[in-house]
Scaffold this motif. Structure first.
Motif, PDB file in Angstrom:
ATOM      1  N   VAL A 141       6.022   0.268  -9.968  1.00 20.88           N
ATOM      2  CA  VAL A 141       6.127   0.293 -11.108  1.00 20.88           C
ATOM      3  C   VAL A 141       5.959   1.867 -11.716  1.00 20.88           C
ATOM      4  O   VAL A 141       5.972   2.012 -13.268  1.00 20.88           O
ATOM      5  CB  VAL A 141       4.308  -0.483 -11.079  1.00 20.88           C
ATOM      6  N   HIS A 142       5.645   2.802 -11.174  1.00 21.46           N
ATOM      7  CA  HIS A 142       5.471   3.794 -11.553  1.00 21.46           C
ATOM      8  C   HIS A 142       6.416   4.691 -11.418  1.00 21.46           C
ATOM      9  O   HIS A 142       7.599   4.972 -10.823  1.00 21.46           O
ATOM     10  CB  HIS A 142       3.909   4.517 -11.157  1.00 21.46           C
ATOM     11  N   HIS A 143       6.633   5.572 -12.503  1.00 16.08           N
ATOM     12  CA  HIS A 143       7.443   7.228 -12.223  1.00 16.08           C
ATOM     13  C   HIS A 143       8.989   7.237 -12.699  1.00 16.08           C
ATOM     14  O   HIS A 143       9.840   7.044 -11.963  1.00 16.08           O
ATOM     15  CB  HIS A 143       7.328   7.709 -10.780  1.00 16.08           C
ATOM     16  N   THR A 144       9.358   5.288 -13.621  1.00 19.32           N
ATOM     17  CA  THR A 144      10.743   5.233 -13.621  1.00 19.32           C
ATOM     18  C   THR A 144      11.485   6.026 -14.243  1.00 19.32           C
ATOM     19  O   THR A 144      12.619   6.210 -14.353  1.00 19.32           O
ATOM     20  CB  THR A 144      11.001   4.123 -14.272  1.00 19.32           C
ATOM     21  N   ASP A 145      10.956   7.337 -15.073  1.00 21.13           N
ATOM     22  CA  ASP A 145      11.599   8.080 -15.562  1.00 21.13           C
ATOM     23  C   ASP A 145      12.278   8.756 -14.945  1.00 21.13           C
ATOM     24  O   ASP A 145      13.283   9.621 -15.048  1.00 21.13           O
ATOM     25  CB  ASP A 145      10.965   8.983 -16.488  1.00 21.13           C
ATOM     26  N   ALA A 146      11.191   9.411 -13.788  1.00 20.30           N
ATOM     27  CA  ALA A 146      11.870  10.071 -12.624  1.00 20.30           C
ATOM     28  C   ALA A 146      13.112   9.729 -11.870  1.00 20.30           C
ATOM     29  O   ALA A 146      14.282   9.544 -11.851  1.00 20.30           O
ATOM     30  CB  ALA A 146      10.635  10.375 -11.424  1.00 20.30           C
ATOM     31  N   ILE A 147      13.744   8.263 -11.472  1.00 15.32           N
ATOM     32  CA  ILE A 147      14.161   7.945 -11.114  1.00 15.32           C
ATOM     33  C   ILE A 147      15.795   8.165 -11.726  1.00 15.32           C
ATOM     34  O   ILE A 147      16.970   7.951 -11.727  1.00 15.32           O
ATOM     35  CB  ILE A 147      13.896   5.866 -10.582  1.00 15.32           C
ATOM     36  N   PRO A 200       0.843  -1.250   0.311  1.00 18.30           N
ATOM     37  CA  PRO A 200       0.696  -0.111  -0.217  1.00 18.30           C
ATOM     38  C   PRO A 200       0.751   1.204  -0.050  1.00 18.30           C
ATOM     39  O   PRO A 200       0.653   2.243  -0.843  1.00 18.30           O
ATOM     40  CB  PRO A 200      -0.590  -0.677   1.007  1.00 18.30           C
ATOM     41  N   TYR A 201       2.256   1.422   0.754  1.00 18.66           N
ATOM     42  CA  TYR A 201       3.205   2.143   0.799  1.00 18.66           C
ATOM     43  C   TYR A 201       3.106   2.448  -0.401  1.00 18.66           C
ATOM     44  O   TYR A 201       3.364   3.809  -1.063  1.00 18.66           O
ATOM     45  CB  TYR A 201       3.593   1.845   1.889  1.00 18.66           C
ATOM     46  N   GLU A 202       4.208   1.513  -0.895  1.00 20.50           N
ATOM     47  CA  GLU A 202       4.633   1.468  -2.308  1.00 20.50           C
ATOM     48  C   GLU A 202       3.644   2.171  -3.325  1.00 20.50           C
ATOM     49  O   GLU A 202       4.128   3.352  -4.504  1.00 20.50           O
ATOM     50  CB  GLU A 202       5.017   0.767  -2.954  1.00 20.50           C
ATOM     51  N   ALA A 203       2.102   1.653  -3.308  1.00 21.24           N
ATOM     52  CA  ALA A 203       1.658   2.063  -4.664  1.00 21.24           C
ATOM     53  C   ALA A 203       1.580   3.718  -4.054  1.00 21.24           C
ATOM     54  O   ALA A 203       0.690   4.048  -5.375  1.00 21.24           O
ATOM     55  CB  ALA A 203       0.006   1.580  -4.105  1.00 21.24           C
ATOM     56  N   ARG A 204       0.948   4.178  -3.083  1.00 22.75           N
ATOM     57  CA  ARG A 204       0.885   6.008  -3.170  1.00 22.75           C
ATOM     58  C   ARG A 204       2.435   6.593  -3.503  1.00 22.75           C
ATOM     59  O   ARG A 204       1.792   7.786  -3.231  1.00 22.75           O
ATOM     60  CB  ARG A 204       0.200   5.852  -1.839  1.00 22.75           C
ATOM     61  N   LEU A 205       3.497   6.270  -3.526  1.00 22.60           N
ATOM     62  CA  LEU A 205       4.405   6.724  -4.000  1.00 22.60           C
ATOM     63  C   LEU A 205       3.768   7.609  -5.494  1.00 22.60           C
ATOM     64  O   LEU A 205       3.650   7.505  -6.723  1.00 22.60           O
ATOM     65  CB  LEU A 205       5.820   6.035  -3.760  1.00 22.60           C
ATOM     66  N   ASP A 206       3.981   8.841  -5.210  1.00 20.33           N
ATOM     67  CA  ASP A 206       3.687   9.818  -6.141  1.00 20.33           C
ATOM     68  C   ASP A 206       5.339  10.074  -7.093  1.00 20.33           C
ATOM     69  O   ASP A 206       6.597   9.833  -6.233  1.00 20.33           O
ATOM     70  CB  ASP A 206       2.946  10.865  -6.431  1.00 20.33           C
ATOM     71  N   ALA A 219       8.828   9.524  -5.112  1.00 24.77           N
ATOM     72  CA  ALA A 219       9.785   8.746  -5.794  1.00 24.77           C
ATOM     73  C   ALA A 219      11.219   9.486  -6.794  1.00 24.77           C
ATOM     74  O   ALA A 219      12.243   8.755  -6.721  1.00 24.77           O
ATOM     75  CB  ALA A 219       9.170   8.033  -7.682  1.00 24.77           C
ATOM     76  N   SER A 220      11.224  10.524  -6.774  1.00 22.76           N
ATOM     77  CA  SER A 220      12.399  11.564  -7.691  1.00 22.76           C
ATOM     78  C   SER A 220      13.118  11.816  -6.264  1.00 22.76           C
ATOM     79  O   SER A 220      14.124  11.492  -6.160  1.00 22.76           O
ATOM     80  CB  SER A 220      11.657  12.451  -8.287  1.00 22.76           C
ATOM     81  N   ALA A 221      12.137  12.033  -5.459  1.00 21.71           N
ATOM     82  CA  ALA A 221      12.528  12.753  -3.909  1.00 21.71           C
ATOM     83  C   ALA A 221      13.832  11.037  -3.446  1.00 21.71           C
ATOM     84  O   ALA A 221      14.964  11.145  -3.202  1.00 21.71           O
ATOM     85  CB  ALA A 221      12.283  12.813  -2.884  1.00 21.71           C
ATOM     86  N   SER A 222      13.190  10.077  -3.449  1.00 22.66           N
ATOM     87  CA  SER A 222      14.060   8.856  -2.660  1.00 22.66           C
ATOM     88  C   SER A 222      14.809   8.342  -3.271  1.00 22.66           C
ATOM     89  O   SER A 222      16.210   8.913  -3.081  1.00 22.66           O
ATOM     90  CB  SER A 222      12.938   7.886  -2.388  1.00 22.66           C
ATOM     91  N   ALA A 223      14.903   8.547  -4.953  1.00 19.87           N
ATOM     92  CA  ALA A 223      16.015   8.252  -5.627  1.00 19.87           C
ATOM     93  C   ALA A 223      17.016   9.023  -5.990  1.00 19.87           C
ATOM     94  O   ALA A 223      17.964   9.032  -5.488  1.00 19.87           O
ATOM     95  CB  ALA A 223      15.483   8.500  -6.816  1.00 19.87           C
TER      96      ALA A 223
END
Length: 167
Positions: free
Chosen positions: A36-42, A1-7, A11-15
């Protein structure tokens, strides 16, 4: 659930934080399975940090996947193809793409077999997880009748282009 809510911002800040900490500790090269989401930000965070990275979009198309992380087989493959086109070899070849099916149980056999075909055809790596805990090991044995590594091999995923975490 936590991972699913990452915007995307999270994702960018954590990377950015992860790459900064790795570089401060002397690590200059990483293999990173995002979510699953926001790989471009990573990828953007890796590009800005200067780290050498092979990054994959986590792939999960199994019917019982958490709603916020579930994707169709086609959507998962199409997103990976777009990331390969944009990022594989970027930043002077410092950034590479790896198909990243999370683990056998989070993916359909269709997705895993297609990842095996596409990775070889496109010359990219596969990064997956296997045998992370006893529960997973038992469930894979129940579903496939063999151990994790054998199941991955039967699905065509193993080779010198494959990295398996946990194992």
């Amino acid at each position: 659930p936590y991972e699913a809510r990452l915007d995307e911002e999270a994702a960018s800040a954590s990377a950015e934080l992860a790459y900064a900490e790795l570089l401060l500790g002397g690590t200059t090269t990483v293999l990173d399975m995002g979510t699953v989401h926001h790989t471009d930000a990573i990828f953007r965070a890796a590009e800005t940090s200067g780290v050498r990275a092979t990054i994959g979009k986590c792939m999960m198309d199994a019917p019982d996947t958490h709603a916020g992380l579930a994707e169709s087989t086609r959507a998962s493959l199409d997103a990976s193809a777009a990331l390969i086109t944009h990022w594989n070899g970027a930043a002077g070849d410092r950034l590479r793409y790896a198909y990243a099916p999370r683990f056998v149980l989070s993916c359909t056999d269709e997705l895993l077999r297609e990842v095996a075909i596409q990775a070889k055809a496109k010359g990219v790596r596969i990064h997956t997880h296997a045998s992370e805990n006893h529960g997973e090991i038992a469930l894979v044995r129940e579903r496939y009748g063999v151990e994790n590594i054998v199941a991955l091999d039967q699905l065509g995923l193993l080779g010198d282009h494959t990295c398996i975490a946990h194992g």
